[in-house]
Design a protein around this motif. Sequence first.
Motif, PDB file in Angstrom:
ATOM      1  N   SER A 237       0.837  -1.202   0.000  1.00 22.10           N
ATOM      2  CA  SER A 237       0.000   0.000   0.000  1.00 22.10           C
ATOM      3  C   SER A 237       0.873   1.254   0.000  1.00 22.10           C
ATOM      4  CB  SER A 237      -0.989  -0.024   1.163  1.00 22.10           C
ATOM      5  OG  SER A 237      -0.352   0.449   2.321  1.00 22.10           O
ATOM      6  N   ALA A 238       2.068   1.150   0.660  1.00 24.37           N
ATOM      7  CA  ALA A 238       2.979   2.298   0.615  1.00 24.37           C
ATOM      8  C   ALA A 238       3.389   2.575  -0.827  1.00 24.37           C
ATOM      9  CB  ALA A 238       4.211   2.030   1.473  1.00 24.37           C
ATOM     10  N   LEU A 239       3.589   1.480  -1.587  1.00 25.59           N
ATOM     11  CA  LEU A 239       4.038   1.632  -2.977  1.00 25.59           C
ATOM     12  C   LEU A 239       3.018   2.338  -3.838  1.00 25.59           C
ATOM     13  CD1 LEU A 239       5.822  -1.578  -4.243  1.00 25.59           C
ATOM     14  CD2 LEU A 239       6.714   0.730  -4.009  1.00 25.59           C
ATOM     15  N   SER A 240       1.718   2.023  -3.546  1.00 24.03           N
ATOM     16  CA  SER A 240       0.715   2.604  -4.435  1.00 24.03           C
ATOM     17  C   SER A 240       0.134   3.899  -3.867  1.00 24.03           C
ATOM     18  CB  SER A 240      -0.398   1.585  -4.693  1.00 24.03           C
ATOM     19  OG  SER A 240      -0.977   1.270  -3.451  1.00 24.03           O
ATOM     20  N   SER A 241       0.666   4.360  -2.726  1.00 26.02           N
ATOM     21  CA  SER A 241       0.156   5.605  -2.152  1.00 26.02           C
ATOM     22  C   SER A 241       0.514   6.773  -3.067  1.00 26.02           C
ATOM     23  CB  SER A 241       0.767   5.827  -0.771  1.00 26.02           C
ATOM     24  OG  SER A 241       2.127   6.188  -0.921  1.00 26.02           O
ATOM     25  N   PRO A 242      -0.229   7.883  -2.923  1.00 30.49           N
ATOM     26  CA  PRO A 242       0.082   9.054  -3.764  1.00 30.49           C
ATOM     27  C   PRO A 242       1.531   9.491  -3.609  1.00 30.49           C
ATOM     28  CG  PRO A 242      -1.951   9.398  -2.525  1.00 30.49           C
ATOM     29  CD  PRO A 242      -1.382   8.102  -2.064  1.00 30.49           C
ATOM     30  N   GLN A 243       2.068   9.405  -2.344  1.00 34.23           N
ATOM     31  CA  GLN A 243       3.465   9.815  -2.147  1.00 34.23           C
ATOM     32  C   GLN A 243       4.397   8.934  -2.956  1.00 34.23           C
ATOM     33  OE1 GLN A 243       1.189   9.314   0.224  1.00 34.23           O
ATOM     34  NE2 GLN A 243       1.821  10.161   2.213  1.00 34.23           N
ATOM     35  N   ALA A 244       4.100   7.594  -2.914  1.00 36.82           N
ATOM     36  CA  ALA A 244       4.972   6.663  -3.642  1.00 36.82           C
ATOM     37  C   ALA A 244       4.892   6.936  -5.143  1.00 36.82           C
ATOM     38  CB  ALA A 244       4.578   5.226  -3.344  1.00 36.82           C
ATOM     39  N   ASN A 245       3.677   7.216  -5.625  1.00 38.18           N
ATOM     40  CA  ASN A 245       3.535   7.507  -7.058  1.00 38.18           C
ATOM     41  C   ASN A 245       4.298   8.770  -7.434  1.00 38.18           C
ATOM     42  OD1 ASN A 245       2.020   5.279  -7.513  1.00 38.18           O
ATOM     43  ND2 ASN A 245       0.041   6.321  -7.372  1.00 38.18           N
ATOM     44  N   ALA A 246       4.224   9.754  -6.513  1.00 37.31           N
ATOM     45  CA  ALA A 246       4.932  11.005  -6.781  1.00 37.31           C
ATOM     46  C   ALA A 246       6.439  10.742  -6.829  1.00 37.31           C
ATOM     47  CB  ALA A 246       4.602  12.032  -5.714  1.00 37.31           C
ATOM     48  N   GLN A 247       6.888   9.856  -5.909  1.00 36.68           N
ATOM     49  CA  GLN A 247       8.319   9.518  -5.901  1.00 36.68           C
ATOM     50  C   GLN A 247       8.737   8.834  -7.188  1.00 36.68           C
ATOM     51  OE1 GLN A 247       9.250   7.122  -2.560  1.00 36.68           O
ATOM     52  NE2 GLN A 247       9.970   8.887  -1.377  1.00 36.68           N
ATOM     53  N   GLU A 248       7.882   7.871  -7.586  1.00 36.97           N
ATOM     54  CA  GLU A 248       8.122   7.134  -8.829  1.00 36.97           C
ATOM     55  C   GLU A 248       8.237   8.118 -10.001  1.00 36.97           C
ATOM     56  OE1 GLU A 248       8.308   3.801  -9.685  1.00 36.97           O
ATOM     57  OE2 GLU A 248       8.399   4.351 -11.809  1.00 36.97           O
ATOM     58  N   ALA A 249       7.342   9.128 -10.005  1.00 39.33           N
ATOM     59  CA  ALA A 249       7.330  10.096 -11.106  1.00 39.33           C
ATOM     60  C   ALA A 249       8.600  10.929 -11.138  1.00 39.33           C
ATOM     61  CB  ALA A 249       6.109  11.001 -10.987  1.00 39.33           C
ATOM     62  N   LYS A 250       9.327  10.971 -10.012  1.00 38.78           N
ATOM     63  CA  LYS A 250      10.552  11.768  -9.976  1.00 38.78           C
ATOM     64  C   LYS A 250      11.790  10.931 -10.179  1.00 38.78           C
ATOM     65  CE  LYS A 250       9.006  15.353  -6.801  1.00 38.78           C
ATOM     66  NZ  LYS A 250       8.836  15.235  -5.356  1.00 38.78           N
ATOM     67  N   ARG A 251      11.652   9.632 -10.116  1.00 40.69           N
ATOM     68  CA  ARG A 251      12.817   8.739 -10.171  1.00 40.69           C
ATOM     69  C   ARG A 251      13.460   8.772 -11.561  1.00 40.69           C
ATOM     70  NH1 ARG A 251      11.167   3.201  -8.726  1.00 40.69           N
ATOM     71  NH2 ARG A 251      10.223   4.107  -6.894  1.00 40.69           N
ATOM     72  N   PRO A 252      14.824   8.829 -11.617  1.00 37.99           N
ATOM     73  CA  PRO A 252      15.473   8.804 -12.936  1.00 37.99           C
ATOM     74  C   PRO A 252      14.995   7.593 -13.733  1.00 37.99           C
ATOM     75  CG  PRO A 252      17.106   9.096 -11.184  1.00 37.99           C
ATOM     76  CD  PRO A 252      15.790   8.840 -10.509  1.00 37.99           C
ATOM     77  N   TRP A 253      14.791   7.795 -15.004  1.00 39.22           N
ATOM     78  CA  TRP A 253      14.282   6.708 -15.837  1.00 39.22           C
ATOM     79  C   TRP A 253      15.302   5.572 -15.932  1.00 39.22           C
ATOM     80  CZ3 TRP A 253      16.191   4.366 -20.243  1.00 39.22           C
ATOM     81  CH2 TRP A 253      15.318   3.448 -20.860  1.00 39.22           C
ATOM     82  N   SER A 254      14.788   4.347 -15.924  1.00 37.87           N
ATOM     83  CA  SER A 254      15.621   3.220 -16.342  1.00 37.87           C
ATOM     84  C   SER A 254      14.707   2.235 -17.071  1.00 37.87           C
ATOM     85  CB  SER A 254      16.336   2.565 -15.160  1.00 37.87           C
ATOM     86  OG  SER A 254      15.384   2.054 -14.273  1.00 37.87           O
ATOM     87  N   ALA A 255      15.311   1.405 -17.890  1.00 35.50           N
ATOM     88  CA  ALA A 255      14.519   0.526 -18.743  1.00 35.50           C
ATOM     89  C   ALA A 255      13.706  -0.456 -17.905  1.00 35.50           C
ATOM     90  CB  ALA A 255      15.436  -0.234 -19.694  1.00 35.50           C
ATOM     91  N   ASN A 256      12.496  -0.685 -18.313  1.00 35.16           N
ATOM     92  CA  ASN A 256      11.621  -1.649 -17.656  1.00 35.16           C
ATOM     93  C   ASN A 256      12.173  -3.071 -17.864  1.00 35.16           C
ATOM     94  OD1 ASN A 256       9.601  -3.592 -17.272  1.00 35.16           O
ATOM     95  ND2 ASN A 256       7.969  -2.131 -17.773  1.00 35.16           N
TER      96      ASN A 256
END
Length: 423
Positions: A18-37
Motif C-alpha cells: 500500500s505504501a508503494l501505491s500511495s500518492p506519495q509513492a507515485n509522486a516519488q516514482e514520477a521523480k525517479r530517474p528513468w531506467s529501462a523496464n
Amino acid sequence: MPQFQRHFATILVLAFASALSSPQANAQEAKRPWSANPELVKKLELRRVGVNYTESKVPDYTLPNPLTANDGAAVAIAATWNASRRAELMKLFRDQVYGRRPKQEYSIQFEKTAEITDAFDGAATGRSMNAIISIADRSYSFPFVLFIPNNARGPVPAVIHINNRYFIPLDTAASKHDPFWPARTLIERGYATASFHTSNVDPDKRDGYAGGVRSFFANGQPPKDNAWRSLSAWGWAASRVLDHIESLDTIDGARVAVVGHSRGGKTSLWAACEDPRFAIAYSNNSGCGGAALSRRAYGETVRRITTNFPHWFCKPFSEYADREAELPVDQHEVIALIAPRGVYVASSDQDLWADPKGEYASLTAAAPVFQLLGKESITNPEMPALNQPRVVGQTGYHIRSGGHGLGDPDWNWFLDFADSLLK
Ligand code: GTR
C-alpha cells in the motif's frame, strides 16, 4: 513459520504494497530517474536474439575526449576549438562516419508551384515549392512545403522538418493534423515551418543511388568509399530549404531549427554539424549513428545498422562493426560540434533499440565543449524521470512514455525549448 509470524509477514507485505501505491509513492516514482523496464528488456531480448538490452552487459568503455586534439594536446580555450579542433572532428566524422559532401559548384533556384494564402483559418500562407539544383545543363529537383504565419509583427523563427516517412503535400498539410509534422501547431506557436521527404532527395534504399542527388552530383559515377551517403544528402537538402528561408524577409534565417525523427534525427544532428546556420538541432529517437553512443553497443549496433542500411553511412563506418572502441570519435562529439548552438535530444521508453540511456549520456558528455564555449548545458549524469523534460541552457532532453515515433508531446516539449532560445 509459526502462525503469528506468518500474520506479521502478511501485514508487512500489505503495508509495503500500500505504501508503494500511495500518492506519495507515485509522486516519488514520477521523480525517479528513468531506467529501462526489466520486463520489456526480457521481452525484447527474446524477440531479437543477439541484441543486447541488458545494462550490465554494456561493455566498459572510455569515450574519446572532444577536447583532446589529434596530437594529444589539450584544447583549453575556445579559440583553439574554433580555429582547429572543430575542423579536426569534422574531418573525422566526414571520413569515418557520414562521408564527404561534393565540392562542385552548383546553382539553385526555388519555384513556387502552388499557394494557399489563408491556411489554418487565415493564420498562415502555405506554399508548394521546388528546389532546383543545376550543374551545367543538368538539374535535380526536390519538393518541399512551407507555411509562414500571416500576421506576425516581424520576421519569425522557423522549423525545418526532415520527413523520413512520406511526403505531405500542401493541401493535406493544410487540412489534416499530422502529429509527425503538426504544421498548424507550429504556426500557432509563432513559427514558420517547412518539410520535405528524404526519399525525394536520395531514395532511402540500398540500391537507390542512381535516382538521387548524390548520383546527380557524381554525374552517375559510383560513390567513393568516403563520399557522402544518404544521411548527409538529406541533411544537405535541409540546408537548401534554409537557403530559401534565408531569402525571405518574413522569416529570420538566424533562428531556424532543424528537426528529424529516427533516421531523420540522425540527419538533423549531422545537418547542424555541417551547416552552422542552424540555430538548433532536434533529434527524436535517433539512436545508433544519431545521438546514441556507439561504444555502448546497446540495442542497434554499428554492425546491424551498416548491414541493414549500407547507404546511410560511408564505407569506413562499417569497419567498426564489433570494434566500436576503436572508433576515433563517438556520437557525443556530434553534439559537441553543434555547440554552442542548441541541441535537444528526445527518447521514448519503449524504444530501447535506440538506447535512451546512450542518447542521454552523449548529451551530457558534450557538456565540456558547451562550457568551453561559454554556454550552459545539461551535466546531470542521472536521467530525468519519464515525461519530465530537462532543459539547461543550450540543451534539452526528454524521455516520453510510448514507442518509436514523433508526436504532439515531443513537439510541445521541443517547442518550449525552442522558445527559450529563439524567442
Ligand atoms: C530502424 C533503424 C533505426 C532507425 C529507424 C527509423 O529500422 O534500425 O536506426 O533509424 O529505422 O528511421 O525509423
